[in-house]
Enzyme design. Structure first.
Site, short mmCIF file in Angstrom:
data_model
loop_
_atom_site.label_atom_id
_atom_site.label_comp_id
_atom_site.label_asym_id
_atom_site.label_seq_id
_atom_site.Cartn_x
_atom_site.Cartn_y
_atom_site.Cartn_z
CG PHE A 25 -1.48 1.22 1.70
CD1 PHE A 25 -2.12 2.09 0.82
CD2 PHE A 25 -1.37 1.58 3.04
CE1 PHE A 25 -2.64 3.30 1.27
CE2 PHE A 25 -1.89 2.78 3.49
CZ PHE A 25 -2.52 3.65 2.61
N GLY A 50 1.49 -7.48 -0.42
CA GLY A 50 1.43 -6.52 -1.52
C GLY A 50 0.71 -7.14 -2.70
CB VAL A 71 13.80 -8.15 2.77
CG1 VAL A 71 13.31 -7.18 1.70
CG2 VAL A 71 12.76 -8.31 3.89
CG LEU A 87 8.10 1.53 3.24
CD1 LEU A 87 9.29 2.13 2.52
CD2 LEU A 87 6.83 2.18 2.71
CB THR A 106 9.97 -9.64 7.73
OG1 THR A 106 9.56 -10.82 7.03
CG2 THR A 106 9.89 -8.45 6.79
CE1 TYR A 159 4.30 -4.21 11.51
CE2 TYR A 159 3.40 -2.99 13.37
CZ TYR A 159 3.78 -3.04 12.03
OH TYR A 159 3.65 -1.93 11.25
P1 NAD Z 1 1.55 -3.56 3.20
O1 NAD Z 1 1.32 -4.89 3.84
O2 NAD Z 1 0.59 -3.07 2.20
O3 NAD Z 1 2.99 -3.49 2.54
C1 NAD Z 1 4.10 -4.25 3.00
C2 NAD Z 1 4.81 -4.80 1.77
O4 NAD Z 1 5.95 -5.56 2.22
C3 NAD Z 1 3.92 -5.76 0.99
O5 NAD Z 1 4.00 -5.46 -0.38
C4 NAD Z 1 4.51 -7.14 1.29
O6 NAD Z 1 4.32 -8.06 0.25
C5 NAD Z 1 5.97 -6.79 1.52
N1 NAD Z 1 6.67 -7.75 2.38
C6 NAD Z 1 6.27 -8.23 3.58
N2 NAD Z 1 7.21 -9.07 4.06
C7 NAD Z 1 8.21 -9.10 3.13
C8 NAD Z 1 9.44 -9.80 3.05
N3 NAD Z 1 9.86 -10.65 4.01
N4 NAD Z 1 10.21 -9.62 1.94
C9 NAD Z 1 9.81 -8.79 0.94
N5 NAD Z 1 8.65 -8.11 0.97
C10 NAD Z 1 7.87 -8.27 2.07
O7 NAD Z 1 1.70 -2.51 4.41
P2 NAD Z 1 1.82 -0.94 4.37
O8 NAD Z 1 0.67 -0.41 5.10
O9 NAD Z 1 2.12 -0.47 3.01
O10 NAD Z 1 3.10 -0.73 5.31
C11 NAD Z 1 4.39 -0.51 4.77
C12 NAD Z 1 5.38 -0.34 5.92
O11 NAD Z 1 4.99 0.76 6.74
C13 NAD Z 1 5.47 -1.57 6.83
O12 NAD Z 1 6.83 -1.77 7.16
C14 NAD Z 1 4.69 -1.17 8.05
O13 NAD Z 1 5.19 -1.79 9.21
C15 NAD Z 1 4.89 0.34 8.09
N6 NAD Z 1 3.77 1.00 8.77
C16 NAD Z 1 2.55 1.10 8.15
C17 NAD Z 1 1.50 1.70 8.81
C18 NAD Z 1 0.14 1.85 8.18
O14 NAD Z 1 -0.78 2.37 8.83
N7 NAD Z 1 -0.08 1.48 6.95
C19 NAD Z 1 1.67 2.19 10.12
C20 NAD Z 1 2.92 2.03 10.71
C21 NAD Z 1 3.96 1.45 10.02
#
Ligand code: NAD
Ligand code: UDP
Length: 355
Positions: A25, A50, A71, A87, A106, A159
């Site tokens: 996202f 994703g 990763v 991310l 991760t 997490y």
């Molecule tokens: P999301 O789940 O949409 O995106 C995370 C992406 O990381 C996905 O595309 C997923 O396929 C990929 N991913 C997960 N594990 C992986 C791995 N081991 N290797 C490669 N790719 C991997 O979440 P988001 O909301 O886009 O969040 C992105 C980042 O921001 C995350 O690290 C999250 O912790 C952080 N974050 C998000 C929010 C929020 O409200 N959306 C709040 C705090 C922190």
């Protein structure tokens, strides 16, 4: 900690940037923004949470490359890199708890691998950390100096503690002079491209309202969150990456407006014409009771603050989900019912109020 000044397009402005989690996202919006700014982007993602649809418009872009990789097992990257954004990590509680050991790995192994890559390439590094490092906070609003109240053995710990350990890795690499690492503590972010089945509050409520399902509220609904539009967050992340003097500690990025979950549900009900009712369900274990960022530091160091009021951003997100559900194979019977004289979305005067 020297930074590479390389340029790939000959005009000196374009950087080579790796975005781990770039098909998610937030990551896909970041890839969009970086390409629009003339940079070259390598997106690394294992597509766990994703979606290829998020990056489909980018795959033929001459400055975009997608590597489907975990990763935790990061392979070599041939090109020079100027910047790395990490991310990669499932962000929704139901998704990160589905395979908690992989989530922890991760955060730790994945972040360690990406920091090693950044060190090797002399690239600056931005870590997407989270307000979850504050746990169920006993200080309100949360300043960066607050050390948190986290249960290290509960279901959210994979997490919360994983992200805390990732911050430790970043600041140790920084103190050792090995990586120019910067840490953003991101608060709840919403907007187009959230996955409809992600389980997060904004996507759940909007999809439920649009499909006429009951709006699920966990517990009393009096717990609070602060919701930042994804476009505002992307400005904050890029400002943190590019600020000349790297902040010595983490920086909160979020919208300081604070809403109960009941208030959020009412806003959604005002935006969608629906028969949906409210359904209360049990509160998940360790669910934080309140959350609001103190963004004094981001204002001062990055000259950053969110601009989009929640009602405006929610209306835009409702529009996006409505279009998404009509495009997807959601059964027609489950789609929002409209009379010819009805608009799907509420009247514009409701959208102009500030958040
Ligand atoms: P999301 O789940 O949409 O995106 C995370 C992406 O990381 C996905 O595309 C997923 O396929 C990929 N991913 C997960 N594990 C992986 C791995 N081991 N290797 C490669 N790719 C991997 O979440 P988001 O909301 O886009 O969040 C992105 C980042 O921001 C995350 O690290 C999250 O912790 C952080 N974050 C998000 C929010 C929020 O409200 N959306 C709040 C705090 C922190
Ligand atoms: N929540 C809810 N109904 C839902 C999804 C979430 O009431 O369908 C609540 C959840 O218990 C939490 C808040 O909304 O109090 C935010 O949840 P989310 O999963 O979006 O993010 P969190 O901030 O908890 O990581």
């Amino acid at each position: 900690m020297k930074r590479r000044a390389g340029s790939f397009n000959g005009n000196g402005s374009g950087k080579r940037i790796l975005v781990a989690g770039g098909a998610g996202f937030i990551g896909s919006h970041l890839c969009d923004r970086l390409l629009e700014s003339g940079h070259k982007v390598i997106c690394v993602d294992n597509l766990l949470t994703g979606n290829e649809q998020n990056i489909r418009p980018l795959v033929n872009h001459p400055h975009f490359r997608f590597l489907k990789q975990d990763v935790c097992e990061l392979g070599p990257v041939d090109e020079p890199l100027d910047q790395v954004y990490n991310l990669a990590c499932a962000a929704s509680p139901s998704k990160y708890q589905a395979d908690p050991v992989h989530t922890m790995m991760t955060c730790i192994r994945g972040t360690s691998n990406l920091l090693a890559l950044a060190e090797n390439k002399k690239a600056a590094f931005v870590q997407a950390s989270t307000s979850e490092v504050y746990g169920d906070p006993t200080e309100h609003p949360q300043r960066e100096s607050y050390l948190g109240n986290v249960n290290c053995t509960g279901p959210r710990a994979c997490y919360d503690e994983g992200k805390r350990a990732a911050e430790t890795l970043c600041f140790d690499m920084r103190r050792l002079g090995r990586v120019d690492a910067r840490v953003a503590r991101i608060f709840n972010t919403y907007g187009p491209r959230m996955q409809p089945d992600d389980g997060r509050i904004v996507s759940n409520l909007i999809v439920q309202a649009l499909t006429g399902e009951p709006l699920t509220i966990y517990g009393s609904g009096e717990q609070t969150r602060s919701f930042c539009h994804v476009a505002d967050l992307i400005r904050g992340l890029t400002a943190l990456m590019n600020v000349l003097s790297a902040p010595s500690g983490p920086v909160n990025l979020g919208n300081p407006g604070e809403f109960t979950i009941n208030e959020l549900a009412q806003m959604v009900l005002e935006l969608v014409i629906t028969d949906s009712t409210i359904k209360h369900m049990p509160l998940p274990i360790d669910d934080p009771r309140r959350r609001r960022p103190d963004i004094t530091l981001a204002r001062r160091l990055l000259n950053w603050q969110p601009q989009k009021p929640l009602k405006e951003g929610l209306a835009e997100t409702v529009d996006w989900f409505a279009a998404f559900l009509h495009r997807s194979d959601t059964p027609r019977s489950a789609l929002p019912r409209r009379r010819a004289d009805q608009k799907l979305i509420g009247p514009p005067q409701r959208l102009s109020a500030g958040a």
